[in-house]
Design a protein around this motif. Structure first.
Motif, mmCIF file in Angstrom:
data_model
loop_
_atom_site.group_PDB
_atom_site.id
_atom_site.type_symbol
_atom_site.label_atom_id
_atom_site.label_comp_id
_atom_site.label_asym_id
_atom_site.label_seq_id
_atom_site.Cartn_x
_atom_site.Cartn_y
_atom_site.Cartn_z
ATOM 1 N N GLN C 4 90.280 -0.279 76.932
ATOM 2 C CA GLN C 4 89.965 1.124 77.224
ATOM 3 C C GLN C 4 91.051 2.085 76.741
ATOM 4 N N LYS C 6 92.934 1.702 74.024
ATOM 5 C CA LYS C 6 93.196 1.527 72.596
ATOM 6 C C LYS C 6 92.172 2.299 71.772
ATOM 7 N N TRP C 8 89.684 2.391 68.149
ATOM 8 C CA TRP C 8 88.912 1.402 67.385
ATOM 9 C C TRP C 8 89.722 0.846 66.220
ATOM 10 N N THR D 28 82.081 2.555 76.791
ATOM 11 C CA THR D 28 83.210 1.877 76.153
ATOM 12 C C THR D 28 82.906 1.865 74.667
ATOM 13 N N GLN D 30 84.220 3.636 70.557
ATOM 14 C CA GLN D 30 85.172 4.354 69.707
ATOM 15 C C GLN D 30 85.158 5.847 69.992
ATOM 16 N N LEU D 36 90.645 7.288 72.911
ATOM 17 C CA LEU D 36 90.621 5.971 73.552
ATOM 18 C C LEU D 36 89.198 5.424 73.629
ATOM 19 N N ILE D 37 89.077 4.123 73.481
ATOM 20 C CA ILE D 37 87.769 3.473 73.609
ATOM 21 C C ILE D 37 87.193 3.685 75.009
ATOM 22 N N GLY D 38 88.075 3.803 75.981
ATOM 23 C CA GLY D 38 87.600 3.988 77.351
ATOM 24 C C GLY D 38 87.374 5.435 77.747
#
Ligand code: NI
Ligand code: NI
Ligand code: NI
Ligand code: NI
Ligand code: NI
Ligand code: NI
Lengths: 247, 247, 247, 247, 247, 247
Positions: C4, C6, C8, D28, D30, D36-38
């Motif tokens: 979460q 990070k 892509w 969740t 990109q 953030l992915i989250g």
């Protein structure tokens, strides 16, 4: 040749020359005051196995519980919902197709399965039709009721001019008595020949057919009749299977 | 007492004093070079029926096809997807519960079924838990692997200090040879005791276990062993069933 | 390394050298008079994240609601039906597999999830096994309960010779108190050590375990114990993950 | 008041005076080169929890994975199929309704969830509408995107006259930077403001939006902006929740 | 009396004296070189509406897409999977049953629907049979193919001693030409009377029946024939409906 | 150009130059004291067909039953559950995609369908996104409510400064009166302009809107208005379709 009694290497060899398989399917449901709850599965199984022997075909394990919602008001009956049975038939066929089987011949013991199993075949085909799976070998499924051959119809007319009926029939009771003589019992039934008619859900069925029978007088059955039904059905089913896989 | 061989009126009487039923569940899958494809269903069935006789319990028809996706790279194996098997177990239990059965004791012949059947029990309970069905009788399900009793474990250790294994086991092969002696065959296997390990899908399984066995040397089996396994398992399963329904 | 937190592009780089991911899964359910409703998700999450840090592995977002139908008679409990949870696990794995992940390591905080998550793995594999997807990279899933390592078992035996229990355990309560000290509370419970036994649906559970605990005396827990459980579990889970992905 | 940090007895007390609950739902996926992915789960969660504190409402665990199929061509994105997400929302609401909750307020962080979650509400209602469950308390569900209040719209227009965008927006990036300052990073992006447009599946999305952003220039974000968005959203969401449960 | 052209208050009044409804169901699939893709839906619809007028029965909107997987290799054909069609029929009947309808008479225009619609009826009944819904009014469903009456059979034999066929039949083409004369077209077909036989999936069908027809010579049709088929079918279907609801 | 009135060879030719198709979708539900139960399907159908004529596009058969659970407390309303409707839309699109259609333009007559149909599009895309079906042509779906164009909004504001409403609207009633003048009826309604507000399930809806209308005064409608709405909607929908398929 029961699949259950063979090894995987046997099946691998079998598939080098044959791609058909017989799959017995029945039901677990009341069959009147004296008929066995397993009648439809037991008759499908015995005839499928006999026919498999005669035709040199593998016979899969019996699908013993079918679509029998209308019998649920009688103790001991079990049903799969149609959508569940469709999934069972689909998974069975898809599993076997992976090995190279292409012809699936269901020997059926229960009228209540016909619509749902036919719909299951369409469900299987629909996956392929919708995805244009042209690089896969074509598969075909067939449903064969054991009682559908001309010999059985003749025999039934000969032995039971009246009271063969359509549920807890004299002929299916005879078949089970032939193979399971320890289960033979006769009871007085009122009326001797059960009423006929249509039905919807379980409670509607019971209202119309209080002891479970439809149109039948199963007390006419004998194990000797059963043997004749068995021999005839095995003969006819084996012949139809052989013709169908050869097409 | 096989449900299939009884009438609905017999079941109605049975339910006046008992509400438990035994349901055999197995699998249809490769069992190594000499083991039967039906091993898990046949062993579950024979032990369930034996235990039912001993315990005075009805035994439902065998669910012969289970969760065996990992065996699909060996010819003849059939699987239900877990969600399909959950639906089958659910419909079976719900059908029987309608009649008044409240205790469902599954006698299992296949390790690969355990997770899915346990999940199926939860699926059944979840419907009831989410709907607060407090006006319905409480139902309970249990899963009993035939090999889980102390007697079986002792016997297995005694007869096969090595090479019992975990798939195509010496003990399950012995059981099938006891009941189906016409299927006995021995083949040289390489290595004598198969490797052990874990697996994921069908292709992963075959890479790891090229002839299908896991950890076993089934050539050790004899029909005499099979009889001892049978007697012990029937004894233990019947006892556990009786204790469980009495709770 | 929380997925979460990070980008892509970070994940794309990660996949150049690693294909494993850790997925915490817990439950949202009563944990006795003093245990937190989130215990199973919070403990799985903290240990998964600690282990991910140690092993250099990405950690997916926590699946916080699991299979908890048996707790539904206690306010605040939430369950997914097993078939729903299977779909969730399936979609999660299939999504990640598209990117190139091949090893899915579920760190579990709830015994009630084990059967269903294991069935979900089989559901995922079954799709592949039935379709012979040989042109796709092989994927593997594993389920690791945080309490299953030898160190945890030793620690638990040392700290709680009695009353660790199997639900609302002293150790899981200690873990939550270590990370969420603001939630610490002790209450007198009667009996001090809760009863043990089995259960079926939610109402059956509550009859058997009126305050929610099974076999535990959570008042023994301390945040200091929690730290020791945390350090041990992180160590053991990280080690097991590393060994598993290296296979 | 996080449900996860409470006991069942706390919830039982809460239900004596309140029947509403806040449920954060995100995604969740990109969020461009630096987001953030989250993002969508983290923003929904922080705002839901802040609003729950302000409104004295329980906040359920976050549904962190939503409907994000269109992002699957970017590493790390996870989706539930719409039908899976419908099942998750349904089971969550039905579980909580059993305890007496009647008002379910979903705080949403992801535009891609709106249709599916709205459909899920209809699925829940449809069960009740089709069964005429008139003896059950009426339940209501609402979906509230955190960015839908007038204050947020004003703030966004003030801070980002251009380049707020509709995916990987400046405002959502600011929110995550406020709460997770360790994740702040800026990268040159080309073009500075991403293109806008529509999309279908994952590959179509990536063709149209090669770095993942839609219409946004997230480099404008600052943690200080994030604080202002946070305070405003919490205020507005809490107010709307209070008004809605009072209806 | 088309349901679509009535108000809810009209339906409320109708239900004071009648509880039956007619539901047309067809298919959207190729009908040979000159037959309309909508043939099966259009014929079911026209006959259902005519019969409804005659019998004083409400007629629901037509289910225009049925189970037609086998036609998918011909452009323009659309199918529902059997499980989808089961859900459609189930939701339709359950919705109407809520209002007090108890007799559901499906007028069918497509042989390929029969198995699936029959299975759908069983799915509906199965829910009721498994739950023992004895406090609900009993419902019944029937399927009536428009071509099944003796009058139609006679007329067809009279007009088309050969080449009526079983798909893209002369009679169904005549019916559409009667109602949609602007679509009349004749083309030379080779062979004049199409082959007969069985089929499995879409590609198998096309191999066997390259121009789509089975056993028919549709060039025999005329709009005048269509009128006779229409009048006869309306008469027979209305009579059967009236008899059925009166049972 | 109605698909139902064409042959498969016509469609095959059409696909040589065009790959778009228009699919009308409506609902079957109460529309107040005087509005037709079929309003949403009939209006979607007439406008879709008109637009198809104008744009030279094929028009599929109308999906006449949509998501209308909230209307089920009014006699005659029929609903599909959202998951059923998703399956219907999915099968329809997948069937047509097999033939080479790539652009699916749903003309919608019912606000209650929007969320579910949008979710259905995502379900279709999700299958493709999760499987990386890169060797298949990209498909796109769009939903276009007939009332969404600027011309319709202007016309509605001009003709009905008050009382257009959001259910059983004056404009949709006008449309049906234009095409089905035999259904025109006016009734005094109390209040003249119906209340507005939100709703959950069917019983909640009826409590809030006792005669079925939301915010509307349908007595304002005239068939002449209907013609103007029709001409405007056909024009706008045709234009939007042409622009969309050209993208
Ligand atoms: Ni029978
Ligand atoms: Ni075995
Ligand atoms: Ni726990
Ligand atoms: Ni976002
Ligand atoms: Ni036709
Ligand atoms: Ni409308």
């Amino acid at each position: 040749m029961q699949l259950q009694l063979k090894t995987w290497q046997f099946v691998e060899d079998y598939l080098k020359t044959k791609t058909g398989i017989i799959i017995p399917i029945g039901s677990t449901e009341q069959h009147g005051p004296t008929g066995l709850i397993g009648t439809d599965a037991l008759t499908a199984e015995m005839i499928a196995r006999g026919a498999g022997e005669k035709a040199g075909a593998l016979v899969a394990p019996t699908i013993s519980v079918g679509m029998a919602q209308h019998h649920l008001d009688f103790a001991g009956s079990i049903t799969l919902k149609p959508t569940t049975l469709i999934a069972v038939v689909r998974d069975t066929v898809v599993s076997l197709a992976r090995h190279g089987f292409t012809r699936f011949f269901f020997v059926n013991g229960h009228g209540g399965n016909i619509a749902t199993v036919t719909a299951a075949f369409s469900e299987i085909y629909a996956e392929r039709s919708m995805e244009r799976m042209s690089n896969q070998p074509s598969i075909k499924c067939a449903l064969r009721n054991w009682w559908d051959g001309p010999g059985i119809k003749r025999l039934s007319a000969e032995l039971y001019p009246t009271g063969e009926g359509s549920h807890a029939t004299a002929s299916e009771v005879a078949l089970t008595w032939y193979k399971y003589p320890e289960t033979i019992q006769r009871k007085e039934m009122e009326p001797r020949i059960a009423p006929t008619g249509s039905f919807a859900d379980a409670e509607d069925y019971r209202r119309a057919f209080p002891d479970g029978r439809i149109g039948s007088d199963p007390n006419q059955a004998t194990p000797e009749h059963g043997k004749r039904f068995y021999d005839t059905a095995v003969e006819e089913v084996a012949r139809d299977y052989a013709a169908w896989v050869a097409k």
